[in-house]
Design an enzyme around this catalytic site. Structure first.
Site, PDB file in Angstrom:
ATOM      1  N   LYS A  54      -0.199 -41.567 -11.796  1.00 47.04           N
ATOM      2  CA  LYS A  54      -1.225 -40.936 -12.427  1.00 47.04           C
ATOM      3  C   LYS A  54      -0.522 -40.218 -13.687  1.00 47.04           C
ATOM      4  O   LYS A  54       0.569 -40.277 -14.211  1.00 47.04           O
ATOM      5  CB  LYS A  54      -1.845 -39.847 -11.292  1.00 47.04           C
ATOM      6  CG  LYS A  54      -0.709 -38.823 -11.020  1.00 47.04           C
ATOM      7  CD  LYS A  54      -1.301 -38.025  -9.775  1.00 47.04           C
ATOM      8  CE  LYS A  54      -0.267 -37.075  -9.192  1.00 47.04           C
ATOM      9  NZ  LYS A  54      -0.344 -36.502  -8.017  1.00 47.04           N
TER      10      LYS A  54
ATOM     11  N   TYR B  36       8.682 -17.739 -37.236  1.00 49.96           N
ATOM     12  CA  TYR B  36       7.468 -16.822 -36.941  1.00 49.96           C
ATOM     13  C   TYR B  36       8.050 -15.705 -36.267  1.00 49.96           C
ATOM     14  O   TYR B  36       8.723 -15.788 -35.035  1.00 49.96           O
ATOM     15  CB  TYR B  36       6.420 -17.684 -36.392  1.00 49.96           C
ATOM     16  CG  TYR B  36       5.705 -18.679 -37.379  1.00 49.96           C
ATOM     17  CD1 TYR B  36       5.106 -18.361 -38.045  1.00 49.96           C
ATOM     18  CD2 TYR B  36       5.620 -19.882 -36.737  1.00 49.96           C
ATOM     19  CE1 TYR B  36       4.430 -19.118 -39.049  1.00 49.96           C
ATOM     20  CE2 TYR B  36       4.818 -20.983 -37.465  1.00 49.96           C
ATOM     21  CZ  TYR B  36       4.012 -20.383 -38.583  1.00 49.96           C
ATOM     22  OH  TYR B  36       3.449 -21.302 -39.346  1.00 49.96           O
TER      23      TYR B  36
HETATM   24  C1  LIG Z   1       0.719 -36.261  -7.324  1.00 48.00           C
HETATM   25  C2  LIG Z   1       0.816 -36.591  -5.916  1.00 48.00           C
HETATM   26  C3  LIG Z   1       1.794 -37.307  -5.313  1.00 48.00           C
HETATM   27  C4  LIG Z   1       2.948 -37.351  -5.851  1.00 48.00           C
HETATM   28  O1  LIG Z   1       3.871 -36.049  -5.704  1.00 48.00           O
HETATM   29  P1  LIG Z   1       5.240 -36.173  -6.545  1.00 48.00           P
HETATM   30  O2  LIG Z   1       5.539 -34.566  -6.151  1.00 48.00           O
HETATM   31  O3  LIG Z   1       5.275 -36.226  -7.852  1.00 48.00           O
HETATM   32  O4  LIG Z   1       6.184 -37.282  -5.852  1.00 48.00           O
HETATM   33  C5  LIG Z   1       1.438 -37.938  -4.090  1.00 48.00           C
HETATM   34  N1  LIG Z   1       0.559 -37.583  -3.403  1.00 48.00           N
HETATM   35  C6  LIG Z   1      -0.371 -37.108  -3.888  1.00 48.00           C
HETATM   36  C7  LIG Z   1      -1.608 -36.984  -3.209  1.00 48.00           C
HETATM   37  C8  LIG Z   1      -0.449 -36.465  -5.097  1.00 48.00           C
HETATM   38  O5  LIG Z   1      -1.741 -35.792  -5.669  1.00 48.00           O
END
Ligand SMILES: *Cc1c(COP(=O)(O)O)cnc(C)c1O
Length: 361
Positions: free
Chosen positions: A40, A254
């Site tokens: 994702k 800044y």
């Molecule tokens: C994002 C997510 C993962 C992956 O999690 P990590 O901590 O990045 O390994 C797995 N399962 C769900 C439901 C998630 O939302």
């Protein structure tokens, strides 16, 4: 007319052989089970298509994304052979788009189960039960109703998500594990998945049939502890635009928030918060040039960061690229400097000019 020149000069190098090595670590942990891959947010800023294609070469068969659009994009990149699950599940507006692309929704509520059935339930779907996160997923009280509603739906996967796996000793882990094992019994024909990256390191009891590593693929173990180390995937560097010799009492940037305690050489590099380098790392982060640690002086600007490059000596030259994340500047250090999680550091860099290395099969 748009120029062909790069709009931003910082560069993110993604090592796909390191991604593959990291996935292999999870595949080994999975034993007789399987390691999926969470890609994702454009593969945590590292490029979902390239990452997924590299992982297919390594043997990955099951992918997770958050949204339908991410899944459609991934389907196009992977062809038809692999399973793609959409964590957010279907909405009224998009429920019809899953089956034609052979995408599997993750059903998170009785409402989504209803939508899926009304649309014909033409592909398989996963069921996500919330065992203590109170985020996405079916509340435990709805599980019996869900089982009845799903009696004629193909549910190859039942999953849940751990809230506190970064701390393997946290009591909520065992509570969630026990709730999950209980609920999963209601779906004897379905595979089970509880652990993401950190959960995979919480012990055999947490692994079930399918691991869902995300951040681990990109080089962080998801745990509060730095061990075990994973392969470094992302390297961020940016060129020096200007060098300057400052004297004791001179200020930098800044707000004049840094005052030089003595003579030093500073370098201003073409990287800033517009590139996704977090401004919260002002005065705290560092880069590495020719093996020398170069602290950030004062504030991170929109397009610029000024570093103390005194220790780099003659290597500090106009155009020399300073590493701001990578083997010499661990992701964890950058996250700590910005007082945030490794996840945010990476996903924030999704707009940086990116190239992939280590792709060959
Ligand atoms: C994002 C997510 C993962 C992956 O999690 P990590 O901590 O990045 O390994 C797995 N399962 C769900 C439901 C998630 O939302």
């Amino acid at each position: 007319m748009m120029s062909d020149r790069p709009r931003r000069l910082a560069r993110l190098t993604v090592d796909l052989s390191a991604v593959r090595a990291n996935w292999r670590t999870f595949a080994d942990l999975a034993g007789d089970g399987e390691a999926g891959a969470v890609v994702k947010a454009d593969g945590y800023g590292c490029g979902a298509r390239d990452v997924a294609q590299a992982l297919v070469l390594e043997g990955a068969r099951t992918f997770f994304v958050a949204t339908l659009a991410e899944a459609l994009d991934l389907r196009e990149a992977l062809g038809d052979a692999h399973a793609i699950y959409v964590l957010n599940g279907p909405t009224d507006a998009d429920v019809g788009a899953f089956a034609p692309a052979r995408l599997f929704p993750v059903l998170n509520s009785l409402e989504q189960i209803g939508l899926w059935k009304a649309a014909g339930a033409a592909t398989a779907a996963a069921l996500h039960v919330d065992t203590g996160m109170n985020r996405l997923g079916l509340p435990p009280a709805d599980v019996a109703a869900a089982r009845d509603a799903l009696a004629r739906v193909d549910v190859p996967l039942v999953m849940s998500h751990l809230a506190c796996a970064s701390d393997p000793g946290h009591t909520l882990n065992e509570t969630q594990r026990a709730r999950f094992a209980n609920v999963a019994q209601l779906f004897p024909g379905s595979r089970r998945s509880l652990a993401a990256t950190a959960g995979a390191f919480c012990g055999e009891a947490y692994r079930f049939g399918l691991l869902r590593p995300g951040i681990g693929l990109y080089g962080d173990n998801g745990l509060d502890d730095a061990a075990p180390a994973l392969a470094v995937v992302a390297t961020l560097d940016a060129p020096i635009l200007q060098l300057r010799d400052v004297q004791a009492g001179d200020t930098v940037g800044y707000g004049a928030s840094f005052t030089a305690p003595g003579a030093m050489t500073t370098a201003t590099i073409a990287l800033g918060y517009a590139d996704g380098y977090l401004r919260a790392a002002s005065g705290r982060g560092y880069g590495v040039l020719a093996g020398a640690k170069c602290p950030i002086l004062g504030r991170v600007s929109m397009d610029l960061i000024t570093l103390d490059v005194t220790a780099a000596g003659g290597a500090a030259a106009i155009g020399a690229r300073v590493e701001m994340l990578g083997a010499n500047v661990p992701l964890r250090d950058v996250a700590a400097a910005a007082r945030t999680a490794t996840y945010e550091v990476l996903t924030n860099l999704s707009g940086v000019a990116r190239h992939h290395v280590g792709a060959a099969g």
